[in-house]
Design a protein around this motif. Structure first.
Motif, PDB file in Angstrom:
ATOM      1  N   PRO A  51       0.825  -1.214   0.000  1.00 38.53           N
ATOM      2  CA  PRO A  51       0.000   0.000   0.000  1.00 38.53           C
ATOM      3  C   PRO A  51       0.858   1.262   0.000  1.00 38.53           C
ATOM      4  O   PRO A  51       2.069   1.191   0.162  1.00 38.53           O
ATOM      5  N   ASP A  74       0.090   3.938   5.355  1.00 34.79           N
ATOM      6  CA  ASP A  74       0.313   2.990   6.453  1.00 34.79           C
ATOM      7  C   ASP A  74       0.591   1.590   5.901  1.00 34.79           C
ATOM      8  O   ASP A  74      -0.271   0.948   5.304  1.00 34.79           O
ATOM      9  N   PHE A  87       0.765  -1.074   7.249  1.00 36.37           N
ATOM     10  CA  PHE A  87      -0.023  -2.171   7.831  1.00 36.37           C
ATOM     11  C   PHE A  87      -1.459  -2.167   7.327  1.00 36.37           C
ATOM     12  O   PHE A  87      -2.269  -3.018   7.688  1.00 36.37           O
ATOM     13  N   LYS A  88      -1.783  -1.178   6.505  1.00 37.06           N
ATOM     14  CA  LYS A  88      -3.171  -1.124   5.997  1.00 37.06           C
ATOM     15  C   LYS A  88      -3.160  -1.196   4.477  1.00 37.06           C
ATOM     16  O   LYS A  88      -2.630  -0.306   3.816  1.00 37.06           O
ATOM     17  N   GLY A  89      -3.680  -2.266   3.951  1.00 34.27           N
ATOM     18  CA  GLY A  89      -3.719  -2.375   2.487  1.00 34.27           C
ATOM     19  C   GLY A  89      -3.269  -3.751   2.038  1.00 34.27           C
ATOM     20  O   GLY A  89      -2.861  -4.584   2.845  1.00 34.27           O
ATOM     21  N   GLU A  90      -3.338  -3.938   0.758  1.00 29.50           N
ATOM     22  CA  GLU A  90      -3.057  -5.262   0.187  1.00 29.50           C
ATOM     23  C   GLU A  90      -1.623  -5.343  -0.331  1.00 29.50           C
ATOM     24  O   GLU A  90      -1.023  -4.323  -0.700  1.00 29.50           O
TER      25      GLU A  90
END
Ligand code: AHR
Length: 487
Positions: A146, A149, A151-154
């Protein structure tokens, strides 16, 4: 047969037989041992059973960590606001290898890099398959993640790094210098009888090179070819008008060590002649401190902005079976220092316990406390003898005891005469009292520290005629000699 034997043999015909580790939750998945205790420094090992660690401090103020796991089956990430926090930070799996085909073999040495606002994970992967050697068909792949962040996303497979040869390649690192983004990696080159050499090239896209690579080093020196001829795991550092590339050499057992390439910061990095190889290894096993096979390093800075060396190492020398399948290469850290000429002095791996400090008397800028022949002096000396651990005091709560890195189990102790010596802890209450101090703000510089003797009024550690003693400072000069700046 280890992957290195396999690689050497693969040039012939037969394929290596290689067992894999069953997937298990390694100790590193649980709370590590490295968290700071009672406001003391981070503890080594920082993270157990995490090899090849990349740790960096992002502009968001957090530390990010990725590393190889003993199972070699997944890519993990940790994030924490402090280095010590990485020890117990939640570990997130961002990708698992497929059960068959490409990338289904060993997963090694990931590195997380932000390129033009997007996250990418570089890693080496073998293949799943029936042939014993498939897991060692190691090539470099890139996941695209991504923006923002991490840690957020594919995450998705962007592709394989394109290199000039379809051969064993691993340990990519990406860095920007003088406005150019480079990639440096280890690869076996057809026609050169080594396991791996180091290559450098500008990075055009995350998976393509902007020019033919330059070969930076081939393992030929005795300390580079112990067990296997290896130059791998490059890490970049720019400091003091120079650029440095560390790399790891030899077999991954206790002979594993760091080498160093140095160039001028304005040199043409794509010219092999710009780089000078240190003739000796710069970081090796220490029997004294009990760290074996230190290597596969990365660089970061601590919360005070001080340079930090990250590396892995085992607590023991003798390994049963293939070192590659011994899970206990733990992530470790220590501060990195420099010689007067601006080159890094790696010292020795400092061993388990609190990360040590160096102490400069405010009255003598440029020198450090060091121990020699049982005495504590202020002056020039080998780096390892100037590193002292600040440990929870032997006299209990609110006190600190100072242990030299190169005299494990011994402590800085005051004698009735006021002299200070390095002595073995005899377990008595008297020793505990005389080897414990109350740490205060520096008597002359609040940014420094002073050490007040326990059970003695107005008595501090202080340098007198180049030697550490305990006494009552009676002047500004004496108070400056009782104030220590930590580096
Ligand atoms: O830890 C797995 C591999 O072993 C790493 O890619 C390499 O640096 C090390 O020798």
């Amino acid at each position: 047969m280890s992957r290195r034997t396999f690689v050497a043999a693969a040039a012939a015909t037969t394929l290596a037989a290689c067992g894999g580790r069953g997937s298990s939750t390694s100790a590193g998945d649980k709370a590590g041992e490295g968290s700071a205790a009672g406001g003391f420094a981070p503890l080594n090992p920082l993270v157990k059973q995490r090899a090849d660690a990349q740790i960096f401090r992002h502009t968001d103020g957090n530390y990010y960590m990725t590393a190889s796991v003993p199972e070699y089956d997944r890519l993990i990430l940790r994030r924490a606001p402090t280095l010590a926090g990485l020890s117990t930070a939640e570990e997130v799996v961002i990708w698992r290898r497929p059960t068959e085909g490409k990338m289904g073999g060993h997963i090694w040495a990931p590195e997380l890099h932000e390129i033009d606002g997007r996250w990418y994970m570089y890693f080496a992967a073998g293949n799943a398959g029936q042939r014993p050697g498939d897991v060692f068909e190691i090539r470099t792949y890139v996941l695209q993640g991504p923006s923002g962040d991490v840690f957020k996303g594919e995450w998705s497979v962007l592709g394989q790094l394109e290199t000039p040869w379809d051969s064993f390649n691993l340990d990519s690192t990406v860095f920007v210098h003088n406005g150019v983004r480079y990639i440096c990696w280890a690869q076996r080159e057809p026609g050169i009888d080594t396991n791996s050499n180091l290559y450098l090239a500008p990075l055009k896209t995350p998976t393509t090179l902007g020019a033919a690579p330059v070969r930076l080093t081939v393992p030929t020196l005795p300390w580079e070819i112990q067990g296997f001829k290896v130059a791998e795991a490059p890490a970049f550092l720019a400091r003091n008008g120079k650029v440095f590339l560390t790399y790891s050499a030899s077999a991954t057992d206790s002979r594993y060590c760091l080498g160093l390439l140095t160039a001028d910061e304005d040199a043409d990095l794509m010219s092999a002649e710009s780089w000078t190889k240190s003739p000796e290894p710069v970081f090796v096993t220490s029997e004294l401190t009990g760290v074996y096979g230190p290597g596969h390093n990365s660089f970061t800075v601590d919360e005070q902005g001080r340079d930090v060396l990250i590396y892995h190492g085992r607590d023991y020398k003798d390994i049963v079976g293939d070192p590659l399948y011994d899970p206990n290469r733990h992530t470790r850290m220590q501060r990195l220092y420099y010689r007067p000429d601006g080159t890094p002095d790696f010292g020795i791996p400092v061993g388990n316990g609190e990360v040590p400090d160096r102490f400069t008397p405010a009255s003598q800028p440029g020198v450090y406390l060091r121990h020699e022949d049982g005495k504590v002096l202020a002056g020039e000396g080998p780096l390892p003898d100037t590193q002292f651990r600040q440990k929870p005091g032997l006299a209990g709560e609110g006190t600190v005891s100072l242990e030299p890195v190169t005299a494990p189990g011994r402590f800085l102790r005051r004698l009735e005469t006021g002299e200070v010596v390095i002595a073995e802890n005899d377990g008595t209450a008297t020793f505990a009292e005389q080897a414990s101090f109350r740490r205060t703000a520096g008597l002359t510089e609040a940014s420094g520290v002073s050490f007040a003797a326990v059970e003695l009024a107005n008595a501090y550690l202080r340098v007198v005629d180049g030697r550490l003693q305990v006494g009552a400072p009676a002047s500004d000069a004496e108070r400056a000699a009782a104030t220590f700046l930590i580096s």
